[in-house]
Design an enzyme around this catalytic site. Structure first.
Site, PDB file in Angstrom:
ATOM      1  N   THR A 140      45.725  -7.275   1.111  1.00 35.04           N
ATOM      2  CA  THR A 140      44.942  -6.000   1.589  1.00 35.04           C
ATOM      3  C   THR A 140      45.949  -4.907   1.084  1.00 35.04           C
ATOM      4  O   THR A 140      47.034  -5.079   0.639  1.00 35.04           O
ATOM      5  CB  THR A 140      44.854  -5.759   3.036  1.00 35.04           C
ATOM      6  OG1 THR A 140      46.182  -5.562   3.586  1.00 35.04           O
ATOM      7  CG2 THR A 140      44.554  -7.196   3.698  1.00 35.04           C
ATOM      8  N   VAL A 186      49.132 -10.667   3.812  1.00 31.36           N
ATOM      9  CA  VAL A 186      47.919 -10.834   3.399  1.00 31.36           C
ATOM     10  C   VAL A 186      47.412  -9.861   2.299  1.00 31.36           C
ATOM     11  O   VAL A 186      47.951  -8.670   2.196  1.00 31.36           O
ATOM     12  CB  VAL A 186      47.241 -10.492   4.664  1.00 31.36           C
ATOM     13  CG1 VAL A 186      45.536 -10.923   4.491  1.00 31.36           C
ATOM     14  CG2 VAL A 186      47.565 -11.002   5.952  1.00 31.36           C
ATOM     15  N   GLY A 226      40.950  -3.266   4.589  1.00 32.23           N
ATOM     16  CA  GLY A 226      41.562  -4.420   4.946  1.00 32.23           C
ATOM     17  C   GLY A 226      40.754  -5.296   5.790  1.00 32.23           C
ATOM     18  O   GLY A 226      39.553  -5.793   5.757  1.00 32.23           O
ATOM     19  N   TYR A 286      59.428  -1.359  10.576  1.00 31.56           N
ATOM     20  CA  TYR A 286      58.159  -2.237  10.676  1.00 31.56           C
ATOM     21  C   TYR A 286      58.267  -3.439  11.429  1.00 31.56           C
ATOM     22  O   TYR A 286      57.422  -3.626  12.650  1.00 31.56           O
ATOM     23  CB  TYR A 286      57.799  -2.549   9.506  1.00 31.56           C
ATOM     24  CG  TYR A 286      56.283  -3.299   9.310  1.00 31.56           C
ATOM     25  CD1 TYR A 286      54.836  -2.595   9.749  1.00 31.56           C
ATOM     26  CD2 TYR A 286      56.116  -4.556   9.052  1.00 31.56           C
ATOM     27  CE1 TYR A 286      53.909  -3.203   9.507  1.00 31.56           C
ATOM     28  CE2 TYR A 286      55.025  -5.430   9.141  1.00 31.56           C
ATOM     29  CZ  TYR A 286      53.552  -4.630   9.513  1.00 31.56           C
ATOM     30  OH  TYR A 286      52.624  -5.223   9.610  1.00 31.56           O
TER      31      TYR A 286
HETATM   32  N1  LIG Z   1      48.448  -7.128   5.034  1.00 34.48           N
HETATM   33  C1  LIG Z   1      49.266  -7.609   5.430  1.00 34.48           C
HETATM   34  O1  LIG Z   1      50.280  -8.477   4.718  1.00 34.48           O
HETATM   35  C2  LIG Z   1      49.472  -7.949   7.014  1.00 34.48           C
HETATM   36  C3  LIG Z   1      50.489  -9.027   7.425  1.00 34.48           C
HETATM   37  C4  LIG Z   1      50.590  -9.044   8.733  1.00 34.48           C
HETATM   38  C5  LIG Z   1      50.043  -8.286   9.470  1.00 34.48           C
HETATM   39  N2  LIG Z   1      49.238  -7.209   9.202  1.00 34.48           N
HETATM   40  C6  LIG Z   1      48.680  -6.317  10.156  1.00 34.48           C
HETATM   41  O2  LIG Z   1      47.141  -6.523  10.228  1.00 34.48           O
HETATM   42  C7  LIG Z   1      46.727  -5.374  10.644  1.00 34.48           C
HETATM   43  C8  LIG Z   1      45.410  -4.806   9.494  1.00 34.48           C
HETATM   44  O3  LIG Z   1      46.144  -4.333   8.191  1.00 34.48           O
HETATM   45  P1  LIG Z   1      45.407  -4.634   6.818  1.00 34.48           P
HETATM   46  O4  LIG Z   1      46.207  -5.390   5.811  1.00 34.48           O
HETATM   47  O5  LIG Z   1      44.073  -4.714   6.841  1.00 34.48           O
HETATM   48  O6  LIG Z   1      45.769  -3.084   6.674  1.00 34.48           O
HETATM   49  P2  LIG Z   1      45.220  -1.990   5.489  1.00 34.48           P
HETATM   50  O7  LIG Z   1      46.113  -0.899   5.180  1.00 34.48           O
HETATM   51  O8  LIG Z   1      44.220  -2.433   4.726  1.00 34.48           O
HETATM   52  O9  LIG Z   1      44.528  -1.307   6.864  1.00 34.48           O
HETATM   53  C9  LIG Z   1      44.924  -0.505   7.882  1.00 34.48           C
HETATM   54  C10 LIG Z   1      43.885   0.593   8.559  1.00 34.48           C
HETATM   55  O10 LIG Z   1      44.669   1.231   9.614  1.00 34.48           O
HETATM   56  C11 LIG Z   1      44.152   2.821   9.322  1.00 34.48           C
HETATM   57  N3  LIG Z   1      44.954   3.505  10.079  1.00 34.48           N
HETATM   58  C12 LIG Z   1      46.691   3.818   9.826  1.00 34.48           C
HETATM   59  N4  LIG Z   1      47.019   4.542  10.757  1.00 34.48           N
HETATM   60  C13 LIG Z   1      45.920   5.056  11.465  1.00 34.48           C
HETATM   61  C14 LIG Z   1      45.801   5.944  12.348  1.00 34.48           C
HETATM   62  N5  LIG Z   1      47.045   6.428  12.994  1.00 34.48           N
HETATM   63  N6  LIG Z   1      44.767   5.931  13.229  1.00 34.48           N
HETATM   64  C15 LIG Z   1      43.666   5.370  12.849  1.00 34.48           C
HETATM   65  N7  LIG Z   1      43.575   4.464  11.783  1.00 34.48           N
HETATM   66  C16 LIG Z   1      44.811   4.272  11.221  1.00 34.48           C
HETATM   67  C17 LIG Z   1      44.345   3.168   7.852  1.00 34.48           C
HETATM   68  O11 LIG Z   1      43.643   4.126   7.554  1.00 34.48           O
HETATM   69  C18 LIG Z   1      43.688   1.660   7.420  1.00 34.48           C
HETATM   70  O12 LIG Z   1      42.355   1.837   7.042  1.00 34.48           O
HETATM   71  C19 LIG Z   1      47.741  -4.286  10.752  1.00 34.48           C
HETATM   72  O13 LIG Z   1      48.135  -4.252  12.086  1.00 34.48           O
HETATM   73  C20 LIG Z   1      48.765  -4.849  10.041  1.00 34.48           C
HETATM   74  O14 LIG Z   1      50.008  -4.376  10.542  1.00 34.48           O
HETATM   75  C21 LIG Z   1      48.899  -7.035   7.944  1.00 34.48           C
END
Ligand SMILES: NC(=O)c1ccc[n+]([C@@H]2O[C@H](COP(=O)([O-])OP(=O)(O)OC[C@H]3O[C@@H](n4cnc5c(N)ncnc54)[C@H](O)[C@@H]3O)[C@@H](O)[C@H]2O)c1
Length: 256
Positions: free
Chosen positions: A185, A183, A16, A150
């Protein structure tokens, strides 16, 4: 370019927005330490990019996070920018989600931030320079049915990052707390697999690049709260000013 010759440390780098941030900063001439617990994801992030150095680290393990930061500082150099993205998003009603999952959400999403901040920031503050980018969410402002655990983890992220910012206002380190709407991802898949509420499912996700562009623009303007995409800031404001109206809309949408 802002990151030319700089060193960045990215958590959640195996997927992501973390992956995209690694590639973007490497393309800008930075050397990037990519941290994730997912070895395959890290390998894909680093593939073909000589400036991306991966380390398999679980952000809930403070000793491992401290060791990873120390290794980066001793072998690559001082960390200038932290992009803390690691998180999970299993959803469900609070009394139906299993107890371990509710606690795991807090351990990873909030505890991971605590660990990364305490491991990386003291040296940055001592040097008086750098950027600390913390990923909260619109869900860190707006509570929703079926999202409670969450929500709680991201409200904690928002509060921790806000106080961190104010405690270090004069440090020379720039702080940003990023609050995106949905987003596109792999994280969203976790929500759909466990029960995505209509309140989120009906929103067209924005592209990850929109979030990264908003972060760059926000940092340049000295903004702390960053709400990427249209409508996220308005939704957060609505929640603050008219919480009852927000809940009415959410109950109507979910049908309970
Ligand atoms: N995608 C969305 O809709 C969205 C919206 C708002 C906020 N966010 C936030 O943005 C950030 C990035 O999210 P994303 O969408 O890229 O998610 P994603 O799932 O694509 O990537 C998250 C990554 O975190 C890693 N991870 C999870 N637990 C872990 C741990 N204990 N130690 C190390 N790595 C760990 C996973 O292996 C993964 O590679 C996150 O904080 C998420 O909460 C995402």
């Amino acid at each position: 370019m802002a990151m030319q010759g700089r060193i960045a440390l990215v958590t959640g780098a195996g997927s992501g927005m973390g992956r995209l941030a690694c590639r973007m900063m490497a393309a800008q001439g930075a050397r990037v330490a990519a941290l994730d617990r997912d070895a395959e994801g890290l390998a894909a992030t680093a593939a073909g990019a000589a400036a991306i150095f991966s380390q398999q680290v679980d952000v809930t393990d403070f000793a491992a996070v401290k060791a990873a930061v120390a290794l980066v500082e001793s072998t690559i150099g001082p960390v200038h920018r932290v992009y803390h993205c690691a998180a999970i998003m299993p959803l469900g009603k609070l009394l139906e989600q299993d107890n371990a999952t509710v606690h795991r959400l807090m351990d990873i999403n909030y505890g991971g931030l605590v660990n990364v901040a305490q491991a990386a920031l003291p040296a940055m503050v001592a040097r008086g320079a750098g950027d600390f980018i913390s990923f909260s969410s619109l869900a860190g402002w707006l509570p929703m049915l079926g999202v409670g655990a969450y929500n709680a983890s991201k409200f904690a992220v928002s509060a921790f990052t806000e106080v961190l910012y104010h405690e270090n206002l004069a440090s020379g380190v720039r702080f940003a707390c990023v609050c995106p709407p949905p987003v596109a991802t792999p994280l969203l898949r976790q929500g759909f697999d466990t029960g995505m509420p209509k309140t989120i499912a009906d929103i067209e996700p924005i592209e990850p690049q929109v979030v990264l562009d908003a972060i760059e623009a926000g940092l340049a303007k000295g903004e702390f709260w960053i709400f990427p995409g249209k409508g996220a800031r308005r939704a957060a404001l609505m929640r603050r000013l008219l919480p009852g109206l927000c809940w009415k809309g959410i109950h109507e949408k979910e049908g309970y």
